[in-house]
Design a protein around this motif. Structure first.
Motif, short mmCIF file in Angstrom:
data_model
loop_
_atom_site.label_atom_id
_atom_site.label_comp_id
_atom_site.label_asym_id
_atom_site.label_seq_id
_atom_site.Cartn_x
_atom_site.Cartn_y
_atom_site.Cartn_z
N LEU A 35 34.93 28.36 34.11
CA LEU A 35 34.40 29.46 34.91
C LEU A 35 33.93 28.98 36.28
CD1 LEU A 35 33.88 32.50 34.55
CD2 LEU A 35 31.59 31.92 33.81
N VAL A 36 33.23 27.87 36.32
CA VAL A 36 32.70 27.33 37.58
C VAL A 36 33.84 26.88 38.48
CG1 VAL A 36 31.39 25.39 38.55
CG2 VAL A 36 30.43 26.72 36.68
N GLN A 37 34.89 26.26 37.92
CA GLN A 37 36.02 25.84 38.74
C GLN A 37 36.70 27.04 39.39
OE1 GLN A 37 38.56 23.56 36.19
NE2 GLN A 37 37.34 21.70 36.39
N GLY A 38 36.88 28.10 38.64
CA GLY A 38 37.49 29.30 39.19
C GLY A 38 36.64 29.95 40.26
N LEU A 39 35.33 29.99 40.04
CA LEU A 39 34.43 30.58 41.03
C LEU A 39 34.36 29.74 42.30
CD1 LEU A 39 31.50 31.84 38.78
CD2 LEU A 39 33.24 33.21 39.92
N GLU A 40 34.43 28.42 42.17
CA GLU A 40 34.41 27.55 43.34
C GLU A 40 35.71 27.68 44.13
OE1 GLU A 40 31.95 25.67 44.75
OE2 GLU A 40 30.71 26.73 43.32
N ARG A 41 36.84 27.92 43.44
CA ARG A 41 38.10 28.14 44.14
C ARG A 41 38.07 29.44 44.95
NH1 ARG A 41 41.70 28.33 39.72
NH2 ARG A 41 40.75 26.72 38.47
N ALA A 42 37.21 30.36 44.56
CA ALA A 42 37.09 31.62 45.30
C ALA A 42 36.50 31.39 46.68
CB ALA A 42 36.23 32.61 44.52
N GLY A 43 35.79 30.31 46.85
CA GLY A 43 35.30 29.92 48.17
C GLY A 43 34.20 30.81 48.74
N GLY A 44 33.36 31.36 47.93
CA GLY A 44 32.26 32.18 48.43
C GLY A 44 32.61 33.63 48.67
N ALA A 49 36.32 36.12 43.75
CA ALA A 49 35.66 35.80 42.48
C ALA A 49 35.90 36.91 41.47
CB ALA A 49 34.17 35.58 42.70
N TYR A 50 35.83 38.15 41.93
CA TYR A 50 36.07 39.30 41.06
C TYR A 50 37.50 39.27 40.53
CZ TYR A 50 36.43 44.14 39.57
OH TYR A 50 36.62 45.27 38.83
N LYS A 51 38.46 38.98 41.40
CA LYS A 51 39.87 38.89 40.97
C LYS A 51 40.06 37.76 39.98
CE LYS A 51 41.81 40.98 45.09
NZ LYS A 51 42.56 40.77 46.32
N PHE A 52 39.40 36.61 40.21
CA PHE A 52 39.49 35.50 39.26
C PHE A 52 38.96 35.91 37.89
CE2 PHE A 52 36.91 32.28 37.10
CZ PHE A 52 37.94 31.50 36.59
N LEU A 53 37.78 36.54 37.87
CA LEU A 53 37.19 36.96 36.61
C LEU A 53 38.07 37.98 35.90
CD1 LEU A 53 33.45 37.28 37.66
CD2 LEU A 53 34.44 35.56 36.15
N ASP A 54 38.73 38.84 36.65
CA ASP A 54 39.60 39.86 36.07
C ASP A 54 40.85 39.23 35.46
OD1 ASP A 54 40.24 42.46 35.38
OD2 ASP A 54 41.40 42.77 37.22
N THR A 55 41.48 38.31 36.18
CA THR A 55 42.71 37.69 35.67
C THR A 55 42.43 36.66 34.59
OG1 THR A 55 42.68 36.07 37.45
CG2 THR A 55 43.99 38.05 37.80
N ALA A 56 41.29 35.99 34.63
CA ALA A 56 40.97 34.98 33.63
C ALA A 56 40.53 35.59 32.31
CB ALA A 56 39.88 34.05 34.16
N GLY A 57 40.33 36.89 32.28
CA GLY A 57 39.89 37.55 31.05
C GLY A 57 40.87 37.40 29.90
N SER A 58 42.15 37.22 30.19
CA SER A 58 43.13 37.04 29.12
C SER A 58 43.08 35.63 28.54
CB SER A 58 44.54 37.34 29.64
OG SER A 58 44.87 36.45 30.69
N LYS A 59 42.64 34.65 29.34
CA LYS A 59 42.57 33.28 28.86
C LYS A 59 41.21 32.90 28.32
CE LYS A 59 44.01 31.98 32.83
NZ LYS A 59 44.26 31.17 34.01
N LEU A 60 40.17 33.37 28.97
CA LEU A 60 38.80 33.04 28.57
C LEU A 60 38.23 34.13 27.67
CD1 LEU A 60 37.45 31.86 32.04
CD2 LEU A 60 38.30 30.44 30.19
N ASP A 61 37.49 33.74 26.68
CA ASP A 61 36.95 34.67 25.69
C ASP A 61 35.57 35.13 26.15
OD1 ASP A 61 36.47 36.16 23.48
OD2 ASP A 61 36.35 34.48 22.08
N TYR A 62 35.53 36.23 26.92
CA TYR A 62 34.26 36.71 27.47
C TYR A 62 33.33 37.25 26.39
CZ TYR A 62 36.24 36.40 32.17
OH TYR A 62 36.77 35.96 33.33
N ARG A 63 33.86 37.80 25.33
CA ARG A 63 32.99 38.34 24.27
C ARG A 63 32.23 37.24 23.57
NH1 ARG A 63 35.96 42.95 20.77
NH2 ARG A 63 35.75 44.60 22.30
#
Length: 119
Positions: A35-44, A49-63
């Motif tokens: 999660l931190v690596q993806g947020l840091e790639r968003a660059g502030g 960051a929102y797009k990363f969280l949306d697309t990573a939802g299929s790979k990362l288990d948010y529940r």
């Protein structure tokens, strides 16, 4: 006196496990690092960051890791008892969090919209 006769076992036999018996290991540090690596790639940029969280939802288990994602979005990393941020691991902390954001109302509203999407 009855004795059970053992059944012969073939060599190389594979014991099948059922999917319901296979448990995933609970790894909050690994989830935090991804999660931190993806947020840091968003660059502030909150939109990136929102797009990363949306697309990573299929790979990362948010529940499963709901508390971890909440800690990362609010404090920037995993919170330890007492309120300090855990500094172990590859990427322990991000600057893309509410605690490191500007203290103006527009920024806080944007962070709140991102948080409301996940909660």
């Amino acid at each position: 006196m009855s004795q059970k006769v053992e059944k012969p076992v073939l060599s190389g036999q594979r014991i099948k496990t059922r999917k319901r018996d296979e448990k995933e290991k609970y790894d909050p540090n690994g989830f935090r690092d991804a999660l931190v690596q993806g947020l840091e790639r968003a660059g502030g940029d909150l939109d990136a960051a929102y797009k990363f969280l949306d697309t990573a939802g299929s790979k990362l288990d948010y529940r499963r890791y709901g508390e971890v994602i909440f800690d990362v979005l609010i404090a920037g990393g995993l919170l330890l008892p007492g309120g300090s941020v855990s500094m172990d691991g590859d990427t322990p902390k991000t600057s893309m969090c509410i605690f490191a954001a500007n203290e103006d109302m527009d920024t806080m509203r944007n962070f709140e919209q991102v948080r409301n999407y996940w909660c």
